[in-house]
Every structure is written in structure tokens, then in C-alpha cells.
Design an enzyme around this catalytic site. Structure first.
Site, PDB file in Angstrom:
ATOM      1  NE  ARG A   9      59.857  49.141   5.021  1.00  0.00           N
ATOM      2  CZ  ARG A   9      58.923  48.576   5.795  1.00  0.00           C
ATOM      3  NH1 ARG A   9      58.819  48.930   7.064  1.00  0.00           N
ATOM      4  NH2 ARG A   9      58.100  47.679   5.300  1.00  0.00           N
TER       5      ARG A   9
ATOM      6  CG  ASN B  76      55.374  50.023   3.477  1.00  0.00           C
ATOM      7  OD1 ASN B  76      54.519  49.163   3.534  1.00  0.00           O
ATOM      8  ND2 ASN B  76      56.560  49.799   2.919  1.00  0.00           N
TER       9      ASN B  76
ATOM     10  CB  SER C 253      57.552  48.045  11.630  1.00  0.00           C
ATOM     11  OG  SER C 253      57.694  47.180  10.523  1.00  0.00           O
TER      12      SER C 253
ATOM     13  CE  LYS D 292      50.590  46.439  -1.001  1.00  0.00           C
ATOM     14  NZ  LYS D 292      50.098  46.899   0.308  1.00  0.00           N
TER      15      LYS D 292
ATOM     16  CE  LYS E  93      52.761  43.364  -4.005  1.00  0.00           C
ATOM     17  NZ  LYS E  93      53.689  44.482  -3.740  1.00  0.00           N
TER      18      LYS E  93
ATOM     19  CD  GLU F 130      50.285  48.506   3.377  1.00  0.00           C
ATOM     20  OE1 GLU F 130      51.417  47.998   3.441  1.00  0.00           O
ATOM     21  OE2 GLU F 130      49.861  49.091   2.364  1.00  0.00           O
ATOM     22  N   GLY F 131      51.080  44.499   6.147  1.00  0.00           N
ATOM     23  CA  GLY F 131      51.432  43.645   7.268  1.00  0.00           C
ATOM     24  C   GLY F 131      51.946  42.269   6.918  1.00  0.00           C
TER      25      GLY F 131
ATOM     26  NE  ARG G 148      61.333  44.222   4.973  1.00  0.00           N
ATOM     27  CZ  ARG G 148      60.153  44.655   4.523  1.00  0.00           C
ATOM     28  NH1 ARG G 148      59.047  44.292   5.145  1.00  0.00           N
ATOM     29  NH2 ARG G 148      60.085  45.435   3.471  1.00  0.00           N
TER      30      ARG G 148
END
Length: 564
Positions: free
Chosen positions: A202, A220, A225, A399, A453, A457-458, A540
Site C-alpha cells: 500500500r 508499506n 491493513s 523509512k 520518522k 510501522e503501525g 483515512r
């Protein structure tokens, strides 16, 4: 990834006679209610953040005509504040019913077993009541980028030296990345070749209001997800606009179809076929408590119900697979106890042969609380099962690699087509290592223009605002090698717009901004590219006052597109 939700308090009764919902626990990421009428839904206040206060970045990669800014997504062509409250009430009620009947659901954090036992403690997934306006030209651009990015990251994953060299300094200060690199090194030592390579990706973007450009936030490669639930949000919005769109002046057909879960299932099924064992299963590696399990179960269900005869794909086996493609769910700790590597490289779990290992966990240090989880990850990597992702794919999505690819001349190492290089660079935002003293000095002076960064992840990991300045000053004072654990990214400022956001049965009206994620799938067996395609999208939306944007982490809601 897991979801964070408090209890839904909903009275299922006709909307004309009783309240729709009661805010027993105000969601802390949104402001508190400005009023409460017992016969109306609770509408939350707008935030006071003015869009004119957004800082200007001096590192915008491209300039555009000011007139083009009028086409940037956000408003739907009408003032949402003018929508009558009783109309909003009816729409929210219908939306909550639709979610309940159609599986747009997550586990409720307030219920103890909601993350381990299906059907226990279910609540609707957080969502936006109306889709987000988005320029059709930028949507087309994002879709066209997907196969180019898929091919790029496959090639990056094959360049072991590039991965090891690029992450060598990070390895010294980041234990998690170091452990992944150790596994990668062991695979190099034994000359482990992944003949079947599968990526379910993604790529996340924002529309920058300063340049009207589509800029990439990140790519990603592990646990991408919401392919299941994102499809449902698109259907929900099409349904709502079919019934309410006419008085609002909205056309439900402008919400694009979203086939993410079907596309992901199709490519997983093709990978399963390439493994060439009709009795093998697909292993979902999951977290011990997974409140986003229904997003995953949508994928499992389609594999089981849509592909019952897929074993005949190559016409090798006489036995027809009439039971569909079976899936099993295990944590890394369970795999340490139950998984076995046979002499020929076959991975088994409780005696069942595993064709594909699909990671919906393993992307964060919290997923490895002991050596048992790392042993399981290594065992999987040593096996002949198809990994989604392999450790090389996982490392390619860090990253630091994203920042390395943004350096002049690096893309050309992996991409042959000059036009594709140009398309990729056009969506890159400013990315720098902390070795760049000029950029670090500017970030200390104007920290609001940057994001720091780490290799995580998450959601919930990035550093913003004054914390950027304080962290950079501390690292500079200490002359710490910890600088290698971070990158600096130019902060993207998307348009801010008013929105109705629904969480835990409560409707909140606030200033919001959105992030578009475009799914992609890549499958290759040796030299044969079997699939390389765009596979739907995830939208999102979050309140503009929140820096982080993860739905599962509790910062955002699910949304869809309204093409303009």
C-alpha cells in the site's frame, strides 16, 4: 493491525422516537460535545484550527498554478454545516445499521475477548459519514503509480548489498532493524533464493495544498491493513448517497468501486497455485489480540469460498480441491511451538503444509517480546513457503530505504524506464538523513515544516512540532549515533475540510484531513511476472489537530473517495 475502540452504546429503535446514541465515553481524539438534545444525536464541535495558519514549506518539490488549487479535494460542493440535523441523524442511523448488517466491524476494546474470539464484543468500525472529494486526475495518477512502485520494490528487495549498506548505520542504533538484518544476512550466507515472490503493498499519499501535488507519505510492504473494511466503506457511501445524494446534490456513482479484498485474494490464490500443492494452507501470522480480525477474515472467507477449484489452474493434480483454499491463524509465539521445517524446506504447522505465510503481525518490536518470536520468524524465512513479505521485502519498506531512493541517481539503479523514474520522483516529498546539516539546522529553526520518522510501522511513532527541535538539539549535543535511527521528511499540508466522523456510535463534526492509500499486488515466479496491478484503495480521515493517522491506533476513521 489491532484496533482501539471504546464501547458502543446504541439503542436500535426508530430514529423518530428515541435517541440514536449516547456518548458514555467521549472519544479523546475528538473535542467534547457542545450540546446534547435527548431526542437528537450528539454532534461534536468543530475544532478552531484555521486553515490559513498552516505553515509554508520552502522544500515543495513542484510548483503549480494557483488556480489549480481550486481542484484540490476536500469540500463536496456544498456546505456541510447547512445540512439539517435531522438529516444527519437519519443518515447516521442508517449507516450504523448498514455497518452492522454488512460486516463493517471491529472488536470493542471494552470487551475482554473481543480480540481473540470472533463474534464477541463487536462494534462498527470508525467511519466518515460522507466521502472525501478528490480530483479524478490525482486518483488516476495514484493508480498508475502502483505497478511502477510494485516493480521498484521487488527489485530493491533483490539487491542485498543495497539493503545491507543503506541500513548499516541504522543497525547499530535500532535493535529491531538489526534483528531483521541479521535474518537477512543469514539468508545471504545460505544463498536462499525466493523463487516465488509475493508483495501485497500500500502506497500512502496526501494532496499538498501548497503545490496541488500528490505526494507520497510512505510505502508499506508488510501488513497493509484494511483491504476488507475499506471495500465496505465505499459500498456504505454509495448506499448512503443513493438514498440521500439527490437533495445533497451528490452522485453515488462518483464513489469509485473498491475491489481491494477481492484483488488481494485473487493474487494470494495465484501464489498458492504457484506453490503447487492443493493440500497446502495459507498461514495468517497475527497478533495475540487482534481487534481488526474481521478485516482479515474477509480475506480468508473469499479464499475459501471463491477459489474451490483453483488447484486445477495448472492441470497437474487429478484430485480437485473442492474445499477452497484453507487458512489458519497463528501468532509468532504459537509458531515457535508448532511450526516445523522439514529437510526439503517445507514449512508445516501441526502437520499441515504451509504454501503462503501472510504477515498481519511482525511489523513492530512489540510483536517480538521474547526470543521465541524471533526464532519463528527465522524458521519461516528459511522455509520454501511463499512469504508475504520476505525479510528482504520487509527491509525494503523501511523509512531509511524510502529516503535513500529519493537521492539523486538512486532510482535509476532499479528503474530502466526514464518516464517511470520521472513519475516516481514527481510524487516524492523532501526526504533527508540527519547527516544533512543544512536541513537539520532548518528543521531546528522551523520544526513545523518537518516530520522525524523512525524505522517503525503501525502509527504513533513519528515526531512533530517542537518535539522535532528538542530531539534534534539533544542528538546534536550528545553527538549520538542515534541520528541513524531517523529520517527527516518534509511535512505535507493537505487541505483541511469540515467532516462528520462516526466512532462508537457518536457523530463528531470537526475540521479534518485525509490520506489516500493505494493497494498494489506483485507476484513473480522466477522470471515470470504473474501479477503486477493496482488493487483498490484505503481512504483515512482524521481530525486536523491530530498528527498521527492510524485507524487501528485510534487516530483516524475509514473513508472513501468522491471523484471530482
Amino acid at each position: 493491525m489491532g484496533s482501539s475502540h471504546s464501547s458502543l452504546c446504541l439503542t436500535l429503535a426508530p430514529p423518530q422516537s428515541t435517541p440514536l446514541f449516547f456518548p458514555s465515553k467521549p472519544f479523546t481524539k475528538f473535542p467534547t460535545p457542545i450540546h446534547r438534545n435527548p431526542s437528537k444525536p450528539t454532534i461534536m464541535a468543530q475544532s478552531s484550527l484555521p486553515t490559513s495558519s498552516l505553515p509554508t514549506s520552502s522544500f515543495s518539490p513542484l510548483k503549480s498554478k494557483s488556480s489549480d488549487l481550486q481542484s484540490v479535494g476536500g469540500g463536496l460542493g456544498f456546505e456541510i454545516h447547512a445540512i439539517e440535523e435531522d438529516v444527519v441523524e437519519k443518515m447516521v442511523y442508517d449507516a450504523l445499521v448498514w455497518c452492522s448488517l454488512n460486516g463493517l466491524l471491529v472488536g470493542d476494546r471494552a470487551v475482554q475477548r473481543s480480540g481473540t474470539l470472533p463474534g464477541v464484543g463487536i462494534v462498527h468500525a470508525p467511519f466518515s459519514l460522507l466521502p472525501m472529494s478528490f480530483p479524478a486526475s490525482r486518483w488516476k495518477q495514484a493508480c498508475e503509480l502502483a505497478p511502477i512502485f510494485n516493480e521498484l520494490f521487488d527489485r530493491v528487495s533483490l539487491d542485498a548489498k543495497f539493503l545491507q549498506d543503506s541500513l548499516s548505520r541504522t543497525k547499530k542504533v535500532d535493535e529491531f532493524t538489526s534483528r531483521l538484518l541479521d535474518i537477512h544476512s543469514k539468508m545471504i550466507e545460505i544463498n536462499k533464493i525466493e523463487e516465488i515472490r509475493l508483495g501485497l503493498h500500500r502506497s500512502d499519499y496526501m494532496l499538498d495544498v501548497q503545490t496541488n501535488q500528490l505526494l507520497q507519505v510512505e510505502f508499506n510492504t508488510i501488513s497493509s491493513s484494511f483491504p476488507g473494511l475499506s471495500c465496505l466503506v465505499s459500498k456504505l457511501h454509495r448506499n448512503l448517497l443513493h438514498h440521500y445524494g439527490s437533495p445533497l446534490g451528490l452522485d453515488h456513482s462518483k464513489v469509485p468501486e473498491n475491489a481491494a479484498v477481492d484483488k488481494f485474494a485473487e493474487v494470494l490464490a495465484k501464489a498458492w497455485t504457484e506453490y503447487n500443492n492443493p493440500r497446502a494452507v495459507v498461514l495468517f501470522v497475527v497478533q495475540p489480540e487482534e481487534r481488526n480480525m474481521y478485516d482479515q477474515h474477509w480475506l480468508s472467507t473469499i479464499l475459501r469460498e471463491k477459489y474451490p477449484f483453483y488447484a486445477l489452474y495448472k492441470k497437474i493434480y487429478v484430485v480437485t480441491n473442492t474445499h477452497g483454499i484453507s487458512t489458519i491463524r497463528r501468532t509468532l509465539a504459537e509458531l515457535d511451538a508448532l511450526a516445523e521445517l522439514l529437510p526439503d524446506g517445507t514449512l508445516t504447522v501441526n502437520g499441515e503444509t504451509v504454501a503462503i505465510v501472510y504477515f498481519r503481525a511482525g511489523y513492530t518490536p512489540a510483536d517480538y517480546p521474547s526470543e521465541a518470536e524471533w526464532k519463528a520468524r527465522l524458521l519461516i524465512e528459511q522455509s520454501s513457503a511463499v512469504k508475504c513479505p520476505s525479510v528482504a521485502y520487509h527491509l525494503a519498506g523501511t523509512k531509511k530505504i524510502q529516503q535513500e531512493l529519493a537521492k539523486p541517481g538512486v532510482l535509476e539503479r532499479f528503474v530502466d524506464d526514464k518516464n517511470d523514474v520521472e513519475k516516481l520522483r514527481k510524487c516524492f516529498t523532501g526526504l533527508w538523513s540527519l547527516d544533512n546539516s543544512d536541513v537539520v539546522a532548518h528543521a531546528i529553526e522551523k520544526p513545523d515544516l518537518y516530520v522525524m520518522k523512525p524505522q517503525r510501522e503501525g502509527g504513533g511513532n513519528n515526531i512533530y512540532g517542537d518535539d522535532v527541535r528538542e530531539t534534534l538539539l539533544r542528538l546534536s549535543k550528545e553527538q549520538s549515533e542515534e541520528v541513524a535511527a531517523y529520517i527527516l521528511m518534509q511535512r505535507i499540508f493537505p487541505i483541511v475540510f469540515p467532516a462528520f466522523l462516526i466512532r462508537d456510535g457518536m457523530c463528531h463534526k470537526d475540521h479534518a484531513l485525509s490520506e489516500l492509500g493505494v493497494y498494489g499486488a506483485y507476484l513473480r515466479n522466477k522470471v515470470n511476472v504473474i501479477a503486477n496491478e493496482q488493487c483498490g484503495y484505503l481512504m483515512r480521515t482524521k481530525v486536523s489537530s491530530s498528527n498521527e493517522g492510524g485507524v487501528a491506533a485510534g487516530f483516524a476513521v475509514l473513508d472513501s473517495l468522491y471523484l471530482t
